[in-house]
Design a protein around this motif. Sequence first.
Motif, short mmCIF file in Angstrom:
data_model
loop_
_atom_site.label_atom_id
_atom_site.label_comp_id
_atom_site.label_asym_id
_atom_site.label_seq_id
_atom_site.Cartn_x
_atom_site.Cartn_y
_atom_site.Cartn_z
N ILE A 39 0.50 6.81 -6.66
CA ILE A 39 -0.62 7.75 -6.75
C ILE A 39 -0.12 9.18 -6.61
O ILE A 39 -0.55 10.08 -7.36
CB ILE A 39 -1.69 7.43 -5.68
CG1 ILE A 39 -2.40 6.12 -6.05
CG2 ILE A 39 -2.69 8.56 -5.54
CD1 ILE A 39 -3.30 5.59 -4.97
N ASP A 40 0.79 9.42 -5.67
CA ASP A 40 1.35 10.76 -5.49
C ASP A 40 2.07 11.23 -6.74
O ASP A 40 1.94 12.39 -7.15
CB ASP A 40 2.31 10.78 -4.29
CG ASP A 40 1.59 10.59 -2.97
OD1 ASP A 40 0.35 10.80 -2.93
OD2 ASP A 40 2.25 10.21 -2.00
N SER A 53 0.82 -1.21 0.00
CA SER A 53 0.00 0.00 0.00
C SER A 53 0.86 1.26 0.00
O SER A 53 0.47 2.27 -0.58
CB SER A 53 -0.95 0.01 1.20
OG SER A 53 -0.23 0.13 2.41
N SER A 54 2.04 1.20 0.62
CA SER A 54 2.92 2.37 0.58
C SER A 54 3.48 2.58 -0.81
O SER A 54 3.63 3.72 -1.27
CB SER A 54 4.05 2.25 1.60
OG SER A 54 4.91 1.18 1.27
N GLN A 95 0.66 4.08 -2.78
CA GLN A 95 0.46 5.48 -2.42
C GLN A 95 1.52 6.37 -3.07
O GLN A 95 1.21 7.47 -3.54
CB GLN A 95 0.49 5.66 -0.90
CG GLN A 95 0.17 7.06 -0.46
CD GLN A 95 -1.22 7.51 -0.89
OE1 GLN A 95 -2.17 6.75 -0.80
NE2 GLN A 95 -1.34 8.73 -1.34
N SER A 96 2.75 5.90 -3.14
CA SER A 96 3.79 6.71 -3.78
C SER A 96 3.52 6.83 -5.28
O SER A 96 3.77 7.89 -5.87
CB SER A 96 5.17 6.12 -3.53
OG SER A 96 5.29 4.86 -4.14
#
Length: 68
Positions: A40-41, A33-34, A37-38
């Motif tokens: 997505i950022d 998930s991290s 998330q990166s």
Amino acid sequence: MNYAFVFSIIVVIVLARLYREHLRLKASQSEGSSAAQSRIDALEDRVRTLEKIVTDDGFDLKREFDKL
């Protein structure tokens, strides 16, 4: 030997293994998930850049020149 005692030991061992597997899966999901998330950022940053380019006055001027 008491069969209930042997059975309870087996149950404790199985539950401990299940809990350990649960913790391992939970840790691997948090790593995934991290990474997501990166990603997505990074995509959000790219969209912001594209929005700046499209809303820039120079972009409209270039399109007008291309029409000619």
